[in-house]
Design a protein around this motif. Structure first.
Motif, PDB file in Angstrom:
ATOM      1  N   ILE A 114       0.883  -1.160   0.000  1.00 12.88           N
ATOM      2  CA  ILE A 114       0.000   0.000   0.000  1.00 12.88           C
ATOM      3  C   ILE A 114       0.926   1.216   0.000  1.00 12.88           C
ATOM      4  N   MET A 167      -5.886   4.599   7.315  1.00 14.71           N
ATOM      5  CA  MET A 167      -5.635   4.285   5.908  1.00 14.71           C
ATOM      6  C   MET A 167      -5.471   2.778   5.703  1.00 14.71           C
ATOM      7  N   THR A 168      -4.717   2.154   6.592  1.00 12.96           N
ATOM      8  CA  THR A 168      -4.413   0.726   6.449  1.00 12.96           C
ATOM      9  C   THR A 168      -5.640  -0.140   6.665  1.00 12.96           C
ATOM     10  N   ASN A 170      -8.763   0.673   6.385  1.00 15.50           N
ATOM     11  CA  ASN A 170      -9.724   0.886   5.299  1.00 15.50           C
ATOM     12  C   ASN A 170      -9.343   0.084   4.063  1.00 15.50           C
ATOM     13  N   THR A 171      -8.049   0.069   3.732  1.00 14.93           N
ATOM     14  CA  THR A 171      -7.574  -0.688   2.564  1.00 14.93           C
ATOM     15  C   THR A 171      -7.719  -2.191   2.799  1.00 14.93           C
ATOM     16  N   LYS A 174     -11.201  -3.333   2.153  1.00 16.12           N
ATOM     17  CA  LYS A 174     -11.581  -3.344   0.732  1.00 16.12           C
ATOM     18  C   LYS A 174     -10.846  -4.423  -0.061  1.00 16.12           C
ATOM     19  N   ASP A 175      -9.621  -4.746   0.350  1.00 11.15           N
ATOM     20  CA  ASP A 175      -8.796  -5.686  -0.408  1.00 11.15           C
ATOM     21  C   ASP A 175      -8.144  -6.680   0.560  1.00 11.15           C
ATOM     22  N   THR A 178      -4.310  -7.424   1.046  1.00  9.33           N
ATOM     23  CA  THR A 178      -3.400  -6.511   1.746  1.00  9.33           C
ATOM     24  C   THR A 178      -3.409  -6.739   3.265  1.00  9.33           C
ATOM     25  N   GLY A 182      -0.680  -5.204   5.479  1.00  8.48           N
ATOM     26  CA  GLY A 182      -1.310  -4.137   6.258  1.00  8.48           C
ATOM     27  C   GLY A 182      -1.071  -4.312   7.744  1.00  8.48           C
TER      28      GLY A 182
END
Length: 225
Positions: A114, A167-168, A170-171, A174-175, A178, A182
């Motif tokens: 990321i 940020m981490t 949330n990513t 979604k994915d 990660t 993450g």
């Protein structure tokens, strides 16, 4: 004669503490550099050099106890020795976190990255290094005002941590690919946040050295991680 020897020993303690601090600052910076660049050789260098930092802390502690036992210092001299003992322990713990980041680098397996989070971690690391370097100068000058200002910088470190955390996660939501990388990002940001806390501890010891008073400078330490 004894006083002259004591002052020489005290100066040596000062110099060794500062040298240890610069080694720790370098270790923290190199550990994050190795993590961002996936540089396992640099990470191993941080791990290998940690034994030197540990040995310096033990040496400082032994010499401090020896000086207290043999010279029975009072007032400012005693505060100086206590400050070096306590602050060197904080430096050693900071170095341990640098090693933890280096070990995260060695574990990396080419997982999805990321990049925007790595950018924030890199900036957070630069800010942490600035704090470490500044606190060493404040120590050398016994500058209470600067120590209090540096402790306030820890609020920015906590802000960096919160931004990286948000940020981490949330990513990761979604994915799912990660999630592993993450989780590592969160650990690295957590280690850097802890380093900021230890810098604040050293600021408190500088205030003690200058005033003789134990003062808690930051009561709102980040409890998120």
């Amino acid at each position: 004669m004894l006083r002259t020897q004591f002052e020489e020993d005290l100066l040596n303690l000062h110099n060794q503490f500062y040298e240890m601090g610069m080694m720790v600052s370098s270790a923290v910076h190199k550990s994050v550099r190795s993590y961002i660049d996936h540089n396992k050789a640099l990470a191993q260098e941080v791990i290998d050099h940690d034994i030197e930092i540990n040995e310096m802390e033990v040496k400082l502690e032994k010499k401090s106890f020896e000086m207290i036992a043999l010279q029975q210092p009072v007032t400012t001299d005693l505060r100086t020795i206590i400050t070096i003992m306590k602050a060197s322990s904080d430096l050693e713990r900071m170095a341990d976190h640098a090693v933890s980041i280096a070990k995260s680098t060695i574990r990396l397996k080419g997982l999805p990255r990321i990049l925007e989070v790595e950018k924030e971690i890199n900036e957070m690391s630069d800010y942490v290094k600035k704090m470490v370097d500044n606190v060493l100068v404040a120590y050398v000058k016994t500058d209470e005002k600067d120590a209090r200002m540096i402790a306030k910088m820890d609020e920015t470190i906590n802000d960096y941590f919160q931004k990286i955390y948000d940020m981490t996660t949330n990513t990761m939501e979604k994915d799912s690919e990660t999630i592993i990388s993450g989780t590592d990002y969160l650990h690295v940001a957590g280690y850097l946040e802890r380093v900021g806390d230890y810098v604040t501890n050293i600021c408190e010891w500088i205030v003690y050295l200058a005033t003789g008073k134990i003062t808690e400078l930051n009561s709102n330490r980040n409890e998120n991680f």
